[in-house]
Every structure is written in C-alpha cells, then in structure tokens.
Design a protein around this motif. Structure first.
Motif, PDB file in Angstrom:
ATOM      1  N   GLU A   1      10.068  11.620 -19.061  1.00  0.00           N
ATOM      2  CA  GLU A   1       9.937  11.267 -17.648  1.00  0.00           C
ATOM      3  C   GLU A   1      10.516  12.364 -16.768  1.00  0.00           C
ATOM      4  OE1 GLU A   1      11.866   7.464 -17.466  1.00  0.00           O
ATOM      5  OE2 GLU A   1      10.121   6.391 -18.282  1.00  0.00           O
ATOM      6  N   ASP A   2      11.701  12.875 -17.151  1.00  0.00           N
ATOM      7  CA  ASP A   2      12.307  13.977 -16.395  1.00  0.00           C
ATOM      8  C   ASP A   2      11.399  15.202 -16.409  1.00  0.00           C
ATOM      9  OD1 ASP A   2      14.493  12.375 -15.921  1.00  0.00           O
ATOM     10  OD2 ASP A   2      15.834  13.405 -17.330  1.00  0.00           O
ATOM     11  N   HIS A   3      10.856  15.505 -17.596  1.00  0.00           N
ATOM     12  CA  HIS A   3       9.962  16.661 -17.730  1.00  0.00           C
ATOM     13  C   HIS A   3       8.730  16.488 -16.842  1.00  0.00           C
ATOM     14  CE1 HIS A   3       7.632  19.880 -19.531  1.00  0.00           C
ATOM     15  NE2 HIS A   3       6.655  19.012 -19.740  1.00  0.00           N
ATOM     16  N   ASN A   4       8.127  15.295 -16.883  1.00  0.00           N
ATOM     17  CA  ASN A   4       6.945  15.041 -16.061  1.00  0.00           C
ATOM     18  C   ASN A   4       7.280  15.158 -14.577  1.00  0.00           C
ATOM     19  OD1 ASN A   4       5.339  14.666 -18.303  1.00  0.00           O
ATOM     20  ND2 ASN A   4       5.504  12.444 -18.283  1.00  0.00           N
ATOM     21  N   ALA A   5       8.449  14.668 -14.186  1.00  0.00           N
ATOM     22  CA  ALA A   5       8.873  14.772 -12.784  1.00  0.00           C
ATOM     23  C   ALA A   5       9.050  16.243 -12.399  1.00  0.00           C
ATOM     24  CB  ALA A   5      10.168  13.993 -12.554  1.00  0.00           C
ATOM     25  N   GLU A   6       9.672  17.030 -13.292  1.00  0.00           N
ATOM     26  CA  GLU A   6       9.862  18.455 -13.014  1.00  0.00           C
ATOM     27  C   GLU A   6       8.520  19.176 -12.931  1.00  0.00           C
ATOM     28  OE1 GLU A   6      12.589  20.430 -15.656  1.00  0.00           O
ATOM     29  OE2 GLU A   6      14.100  18.872 -15.413  1.00  0.00           O
ATOM     30  N   VAL A   7       7.601  18.848 -13.835  1.00  0.00           N
ATOM     31  CA  VAL A   7       6.268  19.477 -13.810  1.00  0.00           C
ATOM     32  C   VAL A   7       5.558  19.126 -12.508  1.00  0.00           C
ATOM     33  CG1 VAL A   7       3.976  19.408 -14.873  1.00  0.00           C
ATOM     34  CG2 VAL A   7       5.992  19.667 -16.307  1.00  0.00           C
ATOM     35  N   GLU A   8       5.658  17.864 -12.103  1.00  0.00           N
ATOM     36  CA  GLU A   8       5.021  17.445 -10.855  1.00  0.00           C
ATOM     37  C   GLU A   8       5.626  18.187  -9.661  1.00  0.00           C
ATOM     38  OE1 GLU A   8       4.445  13.377  -8.259  1.00  0.00           O
ATOM     39  OE2 GLU A   8       4.607  13.221 -10.437  1.00  0.00           O
ATOM     40  N   GLU A   9       6.952  18.280  -9.657  1.00  0.00           N
ATOM     41  CA  GLU A   9       7.631  18.989  -8.563  1.00  0.00           C
ATOM     42  C   GLU A   9       7.224  20.462  -8.544  1.00  0.00           C
ATOM     43  OE1 GLU A   9      12.173  20.241  -7.289  1.00  0.00           O
ATOM     44  OE2 GLU A   9      11.879  18.451  -8.499  1.00  0.00           O
ATOM     45  N   MET A  10       7.190  21.078  -9.732  1.00  0.00           N
ATOM     46  CA  MET A  10       6.801  22.488  -9.805  1.00  0.00           C
ATOM     47  C   MET A  10       5.348  22.670  -9.376  1.00  0.00           C
ATOM     48  SD  MET A  10       8.610  23.656 -13.316  1.00  0.00           S
ATOM     49  CE  MET A  10       9.488  25.191 -13.102  1.00  0.00           C
TER      50      MET A  10
ATOM     51  N   GLU B   1       3.724  20.817  -7.240  1.00  0.00           N
ATOM     52  CA  GLU B   1       3.696  20.682  -5.780  1.00  0.00           C
ATOM     53  C   GLU B   1       4.214  21.960  -5.117  1.00  0.00           C
ATOM     54  OE1 GLU B   1       5.914  17.156  -4.873  1.00  0.00           O
ATOM     55  OE2 GLU B   1       4.379  15.825  -5.719  1.00  0.00           O
ATOM     56  N   THR B   2       5.292  22.503  -5.650  1.00  0.00           N
ATOM     57  CA  THR B   2       5.854  23.749  -5.110  1.00  0.00           C
ATOM     58  C   THR B   2       4.846  24.879  -5.256  1.00  0.00           C
ATOM     59  OG1 THR B   2       8.084  23.030  -5.684  1.00  0.00           O
ATOM     60  CG2 THR B   2       7.771  25.379  -5.295  1.00  0.00           C
TER      61      THR B   2
ATOM     62  N   THR C   1      -0.820  27.771  -1.040  1.00  0.00           N
ATOM     63  CA  THR C   1      -1.373  27.491   0.287  1.00  0.00           C
ATOM     64  C   THR C   1      -0.777  28.438   1.322  1.00  0.00           C
ATOM     65  OG1 THR C   1      -1.667  25.169  -0.320  1.00  0.00           O
ATOM     66  CG2 THR C   1      -1.668  25.688   2.030  1.00  0.00           C
ATOM     67  N   GLU C   2       0.551  28.619   1.272  1.00  0.00           N
ATOM     68  CA  GLU C   2       1.209  29.548   2.197  1.00  0.00           C
ATOM     69  C   GLU C   2       0.703  30.973   1.986  1.00  0.00           C
ATOM     70  OE1 GLU C   2       5.473  29.290   1.949  1.00  0.00           O
ATOM     71  OE2 GLU C   2       5.450  27.114   2.241  1.00  0.00           O
ATOM     72  N   HIS C   3       0.574  31.363   0.725  1.00  0.00           N
ATOM     73  CA  HIS C   3       0.094  32.716   0.405  1.00  0.00           C
ATOM     74  C   HIS C   3      -1.323  32.921   0.945  1.00  0.00           C
ATOM     75  CE1 HIS C   3      -0.619  36.401  -1.815  1.00  0.00           C
ATOM     76  NE2 HIS C   3      -1.734  35.855  -2.282  1.00  0.00           N
ATOM     77  N   ASN C   4      -2.195  31.939   0.713  1.00  0.00           N
ATOM     78  CA  ASN C   4      -3.573  32.053   1.190  1.00  0.00           C
ATOM     79  C   ASN C   4      -3.625  32.117   2.714  1.00  0.00           C
ATOM     80  OD1 ASN C   4      -4.589  32.095  -1.392  1.00  0.00           O
ATOM     81  ND2 ASN C   4      -5.069  29.922  -1.445  1.00  0.00           N
TER      82      ASN C   4
END
Length: 151
Positions: free
Chosen positions: A67-76, A78-79, A85-88
């Motif tokens: 669960e922690d790993h999935n949360a970190e992957v999701e956060e990463m 999103e980041t 998006t900012e780069h584009n």
C-alpha cells in the motif's frame, strides 16, 4: 488336595500380582509416552501457531508495504505528470517567444536591407553629384589656366 489348591491359588495369586504389577508398569510407561507425545504435539502446535502468527504478521507487513509503495508510485506519477505539464508549458512559451523573436529579427533585417538599399542609392547619387562637380571644377580650372596663359 486343599493344600495343593491353596498352593495353586497362592501361586496364581503371585502370578496375578506379578502380571498386575507388570501391567501397571506398562500402563505407567504408556501414560508417560502419551504425556510426552501430547507435550511434543502441544509444542509442535505452539510452534506452528507461532509460525502462523509470524506469517500473518509478515503478510500484514507486506500488505502495508504494498500500500505504501502504491501510494508512493501514485504520488511520483502525479509529480511526474505535473513536471511534464510544466515542462511542456515552458517549452511552448519558449517556442512562441523564439518564433516572435525570429519574426521581429526578419522584420528588422528587411528594414535594414531597405535602409542599405536607400543608402546605396543615395551614395551613388552623391558620388555622381561629386563626380559631376569635380568634372565642372576641373573644367573651370582648365579654363582659368588657359585664360591665365592667354593673358
């Protein structure tokens, strides 16, 4: 005969007593084995129960870590999406700025080329006027020199 019977009864009693003692010893021995097996089985059960608890704890820890790993992957993710998006957006802004700069430079270049053309034309006209004045001046000098010779 009664004496013989009494001896036989006595012998049989002794034999029965010996067998009783033997059986009681055997029963005690078997009860010890049963107790030992029960203790051993209880120890095995306790060990298995302990292993099961450890296994459950490990599974719970693995679930939490997943669960922690999935949360970190999701956060990463999103980041990463945010950074892309900012780069584009920055790249689009720079491309538009560059396009505008190129357009302005082309316009300035065209204006400078027109100015150079005008200045060349003026320079030719001035050169022609200069050449004409120089020719007239030389002609006047020549006429004056001839007039001075004649006088």
């Amino acid at each position: 005969e009664a004496e013989v019977r009494s001896e036989v009864v006595e012998m049989m009693g002794e034999q029965l007593e010996e067998r009783k003692t033997s059986y009681e010893n055997r029963i005690a021995q078997l009860q010890q084995q049963i107790t030992s097996l029960q203790s051993s089985k209880q120890a095995q059960f306790d060990h298995q129960s302990n292993n099961a608890e450890i296994l459950l704890e490990c599974e719970e820890e693995m679930k939490r870590m997943r669960e922690d790993h999935n949360a970190e992957v999701e956060e990463m993710s999103e980041t990463h999406l945010s950074l892309v998006t900012e780069h584009n957006a920055a790249m689009d802004k720079l491309a538009k700025k560059h396009k505008e700069d190129v357009r302005e430079e082309k316009l300035r270049s065209k204006q400078l080329q027109e100015e150079v053309g005008t200045l060349r034309h003026q320079s030719r006209e001035l050169q022609a006027g200069h050449d004409s004045l120089l020719a007239k001046y030389n002609a006047l000098l020549l006429a004056q020199q001839q007039q001075n010779k004649d006088t």
